[in-house]
Design an enzyme around this catalytic site. Sequence first.
Site, PDB file in Angstrom:
ATOM      1  N   CYS A   1       3.581   8.270   1.616  1.00  0.00           N
ATOM      2  CA  CYS A   1       4.068   7.397   2.342  1.00  0.00           C
ATOM      3  C   CYS A   1       4.484   5.966   1.624  1.00  0.00           C
ATOM      4  O   CYS A   1       3.237   5.282   0.989  1.00  0.00           O
ATOM      5  CB  CYS A   1       3.284   7.162   3.394  1.00  0.00           C
ATOM      6  SG  CYS A   1       3.728   5.852   4.639  1.00  0.00           S
TER       7      CYS A   1
ATOM      8  N   GLU B   1       0.712  -1.125  -0.046  1.00  0.00           N
ATOM      9  CA  GLU B   1      -0.022  -0.078   0.082  1.00  0.00           C
ATOM     10  C   GLU B   1       0.824   1.342  -0.042  1.00  0.00           C
ATOM     11  O   GLU B   1       1.887   1.334   0.518  1.00  0.00           O
ATOM     12  CB  GLU B   1      -0.890   0.153   1.260  1.00  0.00           C
ATOM     13  CG  GLU B   1      -2.124  -1.028   1.152  1.00  0.00           C
ATOM     14  CD  GLU B   1      -2.837  -1.580   2.213  1.00  0.00           C
ATOM     15  OE1 GLU B   1      -3.895  -1.575   2.158  1.00  0.00           O
ATOM     16  OE2 GLU B   1      -2.244  -1.266   3.597  1.00  0.00           O
TER      17      GLU B   1
ATOM     18  N   CYS C   1       2.449  -3.978  15.326  1.00  0.00           N
ATOM     19  CA  CYS C   1       2.465  -3.634  13.833  1.00  0.00           C
ATOM     20  C   CYS C   1       1.740  -4.580  13.052  1.00  0.00           C
ATOM     21  O   CYS C   1       2.201  -5.682  12.736  1.00  0.00           O
ATOM     22  CB  CYS C   1       3.626  -3.239  13.311  1.00  0.00           C
ATOM     23  SG  CYS C   1       3.972  -2.908  11.491  1.00  0.00           S
TER      24      CYS C   1
ATOM     25  N   CYS D   1       7.429  -6.292  14.961  1.00  0.00           N
ATOM     26  CA  CYS D   1       6.948  -5.430  16.155  1.00  0.00           C
ATOM     27  C   CYS D   1       5.573  -5.756  16.524  1.00  0.00           C
ATOM     28  O   CYS D   1       4.641  -6.045  15.652  1.00  0.00           O
ATOM     29  CB  CYS D   1       7.183  -4.077  15.513  1.00  0.00           C
ATOM     30  SG  CYS D   1       8.660  -3.559  15.065  1.00  0.00           S
TER      31      CYS D   1
ATOM     32  N   CYS E   1       6.888  -7.594   6.635  1.00  0.00           N
ATOM     33  CA  CYS E   1       8.052  -7.298   7.221  1.00  0.00           C
ATOM     34  C   CYS E   1       8.600  -8.412   8.163  1.00  0.00           C
ATOM     35  O   CYS E   1       7.811  -9.025   8.900  1.00  0.00           O
ATOM     36  CB  CYS E   1       7.865  -5.934   8.163  1.00  0.00           C
ATOM     37  SG  CYS E   1       9.375  -5.178   9.006  1.00  0.00           S
TER      38      CYS E   1
ATOM     39  N   SER F   1      12.174   4.720  14.875  1.00  0.00           N
ATOM     40  CA  SER F   1      10.967   4.217  15.961  1.00  0.00           C
ATOM     41  C   SER F   1      11.536   3.809  17.068  1.00  0.00           C
ATOM     42  O   SER F   1      11.978   2.597  17.056  1.00  0.00           O
ATOM     43  CB  SER F   1      10.376   2.915  14.832  1.00  0.00           C
ATOM     44  OG  SER F   1       9.821   3.387  13.734  1.00  0.00           O
ATOM     45  N   LEU F   2      11.312   4.802  17.928  1.00  0.00           N
ATOM     46  CA  LEU F   2      12.052   4.189  19.289  1.00  0.00           C
ATOM     47  C   LEU F   2      10.953   3.356  20.326  1.00  0.00           C
ATOM     48  O   LEU F   2      11.296   2.204  20.704  1.00  0.00           O
ATOM     49  CB  LEU F   2      12.305   5.617  20.051  1.00  0.00           C
ATOM     50  CG  LEU F   2      13.506   5.513  20.922  1.00  0.00           C
ATOM     51  CD1 LEU F   2      14.619   5.081  20.600  1.00  0.00           C
ATOM     52  CD2 LEU F   2      13.778   6.969  21.529  1.00  0.00           C
ATOM     53  N   HIS F   3       9.903   3.703  20.452  1.00  0.00           N
ATOM     54  CA  HIS F   3       8.574   3.399  21.090  1.00  0.00           C
ATOM     55  C   HIS F   3       8.793   2.708  22.644  1.00  0.00           C
ATOM     56  O   HIS F   3       7.934   2.254  23.238  1.00  0.00           O
ATOM     57  CB  HIS F   3       8.341   2.060  20.217  1.00  0.00           C
ATOM     58  CG  HIS F   3       7.788   2.387  18.781  1.00  0.00           C
ATOM     59  ND1 HIS F   3       7.184   3.550  18.501  1.00  0.00           N
ATOM     60  CD2 HIS F   3       8.211   1.597  17.751  1.00  0.00           C
ATOM     61  CE1 HIS F   3       7.021   3.639  17.075  1.00  0.00           C
ATOM     62  NE2 HIS F   3       7.873   2.309  16.820  1.00  0.00           N
TER      63      HIS F   3
ATOM     64  N   SER G   1      12.325   5.961   7.332  1.00  0.00           N
ATOM     65  CA  SER G   1      12.086   5.494   8.889  1.00  0.00           C
ATOM     66  C   SER G   1      12.646   4.349   8.923  1.00  0.00           C
ATOM     67  O   SER G   1      12.115   3.343   8.368  1.00  0.00           O
ATOM     68  CB  SER G   1      10.581   5.684   9.051  1.00  0.00           C
ATOM     69  OG  SER G   1      10.224   5.138  10.231  1.00  0.00           O
TER      70      SER G   1
ATOM     71  N   CYS H   1      -0.866   4.946  10.266  1.00  0.00           N
ATOM     72  CA  CYS H   1       0.181   4.479  10.626  1.00  0.00           C
ATOM     73  C   CYS H   1       0.247   2.963  11.138  1.00  0.00           C
ATOM     74  O   CYS H   1      -0.717   2.876  12.251  1.00  0.00           O
ATOM     75  CB  CYS H   1       1.064   4.962  11.712  1.00  0.00           C
ATOM     76  SG  CYS H   1       1.702   6.554  11.281  1.00  0.00           S
TER      77      CYS H   1
ATOM     78  N   GLY I   1       7.146  -2.497   5.668  1.00  0.00           N
ATOM     79  CA  GLY I   1       8.482  -3.158   5.443  1.00  0.00           C
ATOM     80  C   GLY I   1       9.664  -2.272   6.259  1.00  0.00           C
ATOM     81  O   GLY I   1       9.149  -0.883   6.560  1.00  0.00           O
ATOM     82  N   GLU I   2      10.818  -2.661   6.222  1.00  0.00           N
ATOM     83  CA  GLU I   2      11.895  -1.982   6.821  1.00  0.00           C
ATOM     84  C   GLU I   2      12.723  -1.542   5.923  1.00  0.00           C
ATOM     85  O   GLU I   2      13.281  -2.371   5.195  1.00  0.00           O
ATOM     86  CB  GLU I   2      12.353  -2.731   7.829  1.00  0.00           C
ATOM     87  CG  GLU I   2      13.721  -2.553   8.520  1.00  0.00           C
ATOM     88  CD  GLU I   2      13.931  -1.136   8.809  1.00  0.00           C
ATOM     89  OE1 GLU I   2      12.907  -0.623   9.799  1.00  0.00           O
ATOM     90  OE2 GLU I   2      14.802  -0.346   8.360  1.00  0.00           O
TER      91      GLU I   2
HETATM   92  N1  SAH Z   1       9.747  -0.232   9.405  1.00  0.00           N
HETATM   93  C1  SAH Z   1      10.054   1.111   9.475  1.00  0.00           C
HETATM   94  C2  SAH Z   1       8.957   1.817   8.658  1.00  0.00           C
HETATM   95  C3  SAH Z   1       7.653   1.483   8.712  1.00  0.00           C
HETATM   96  S1  SAH Z   1       6.628   1.534  10.083  1.00  0.00           S
HETATM   97  C4  SAH Z   1       9.709   1.425  11.020  1.00  0.00           C
HETATM   98  O1  SAH Z   1       9.276   0.729  11.837  1.00  0.00           O
HETATM   99  O2  SAH Z   1      10.091   2.603  11.322  1.00  0.00           O
HETATM  100  C5  SAH Z   1       6.068   3.286  10.199  1.00  0.00           C
HETATM  101  C6  SAH Z   1       5.863   3.723  11.442  1.00  0.00           C
HETATM  102  O3  SAH Z   1       4.541   3.246  11.919  1.00  0.00           O
HETATM  103  C7  SAH Z   1       6.908   3.394  12.609  1.00  0.00           C
HETATM  104  O4  SAH Z   1       7.147   4.213  13.403  1.00  0.00           O
HETATM  105  C8  SAH Z   1       5.971   2.273  13.383  1.00  0.00           C
HETATM  106  O5  SAH Z   1       6.422   1.926  14.389  1.00  0.00           O
HETATM  107  C9  SAH Z   1       4.642   2.761  13.164  1.00  0.00           C
HETATM  108  N2  SAH Z   1       3.585   1.831  13.547  1.00  0.00           N
HETATM  109  C10 SAH Z   1       3.538   0.509  13.131  1.00  0.00           C
HETATM  110  N3  SAH Z   1       2.347   0.059  13.858  1.00  0.00           N
HETATM  111  C11 SAH Z   1       1.629   0.964  14.189  1.00  0.00           C
HETATM  112  C12 SAH Z   1       0.412   1.199  14.706  1.00  0.00           C
HETATM  113  N4  SAH Z   1      -0.369  -0.058  14.938  1.00  0.00           N
HETATM  114  N5  SAH Z   1      -0.227   2.344  15.367  1.00  0.00           N
HETATM  115  C13 SAH Z   1       0.705   3.409  15.163  1.00  0.00           C
HETATM  116  N6  SAH Z   1       1.908   3.437  14.614  1.00  0.00           N
HETATM  117  C14 SAH Z   1       2.459   2.272  14.092  1.00  0.00           C
HETATM  118 FE1  SF4 Z   2       8.496  -3.804  10.171  1.00  0.00          FE
HETATM  119 FE2  SF4 Z   2       8.152  -1.119  10.950  1.00  0.00          FE
HETATM  120 FE3  SF4 Z   2       6.123  -2.884  11.406  1.00  0.00          FE
HETATM  121 FE4  SF4 Z   2       8.243  -3.017  12.810  1.00  0.00          FE
HETATM  122  S1  SF4 Z   2       7.086  -1.100  12.815  1.00  0.00           S
HETATM  123  S2  SF4 Z   2       7.217  -4.510  12.103  1.00  0.00           S
HETATM  124  S3  SF4 Z   2       9.991  -2.561  11.590  1.00  0.00           S
HETATM  125  S4  SF4 Z   2       7.136  -2.316   9.429  1.00  0.00           S
END
Ligand code: SAH
Ligand code: SF4
Length: 362
Positions: free
Chosen positions: A104, A91, A118, A115, A111, A218-220, A196, A338, A164-165
Amino acid sequence: MQQNLLDLDAPALTDYLAGMGEKPFRAKQLLRWIYQTGESDFSAMTDIALALREKLSQCASVSVPEILREECSEDGTRKWLLNVGPGNAVETVYIPEESRGTLCISSQAGCALDCSFCSTGKQGFNRNLSVAEIIGQLWWANHRLGKNDEGNWAISNVVMMGMGEPLLNYANTVSALRLMLDDRSYGLSRRRVTVSTSGIVPAMDRLREECPVALAVSLHAPNDALRDVLVPINQKYPLKELMQACSRYLEHAPRDFITFEYVMLDGVNDSVQHAHELVRLVGDVPCKFNLIPFNPFPNSPYRRSRPDAIARFKEVLMRADIITTTRRTRGDDIAAACGQLAGKVLDKTRRTRALQNDEVGR
Ligand code: SAH
Ligand code: SF4
């Protein structure tokens, strides 16, 4: 086999044409036609010698992935579902704002990093996207949305924040980034193109050397124990190494700060204590924070943080002089926010409905 020219960045296109006995300026002309004019039909490229146009028509193409679906949100956000081969779809999301149009872009089908919050991660890894499939998302969006009154394409900013990453599809991502940046193609400023990453430390170092663009990390979580669970790649590249990589990145970066993304998960990582711990963690790394209220998806184990928790969290960071924004949820009525990108072809309707039902209490 036909060569898709979208797979070739400027040096590769020059080499390809040299193999046909053509001079380097032909590459420049072709790049201009393909990216600046948005032309995919060689016969329309009138300043290119007829013989070359005919040769290209036979052995090359400008092909974007098939568009399976377009969805428009009430807020103007658009999402396209692209076919990238049997059983795989990715997408792309367009987010219009007053002074810019942001696209985006996805870098992988699925991926591998899994995480826990996600939706893309939940589907596992299918494959890396090719250069054509990455840059093709931008080509398509510009083609679909057209140019504004000043003659500029609709997309002014790109964020590699889709599925994806990107740094685990390094070579293809960098070739696509070069096509975004090169003055002969799109000519976007490095500050308007953001990668990202979940924190692939060696690839961050390579990107800094080879193609520095704006970086979002992406710290979290503010400590390894929690981040190991939320972002499992942390077990390989823990926070101390990640922070050092961020500092190194800034030595060459087009922007003088890192954007830290932080998904707000109710009762998991959103306390005031977590915020204080974060301030200590980032120390003197120049940064901004982008708080992302968790976007739910079917069977997700988390809830979005309460607005008052987000406000308190933000307050702690702001008091420490860290500029902090809360990301406005865009396009969630079409599951384009996101972390909601799943690229599944089949259960879209069900998914959208499930999300709408989930709107209550947000
Ligand atoms: N893989 C890369 C880029 C894609 S994810 C990364 O992880 O940075 C893009 C952003 O969306 C990241 O910061 C990710 O952590 C965030 N994200 C993923 N799942 C989410 C969700 N369910 N709600 C809000 N943000 C989310
Ligand atoms: Fe992959 Fe980014 Fe989703 Fe983590 S947040 S699973 S690195 S796409």
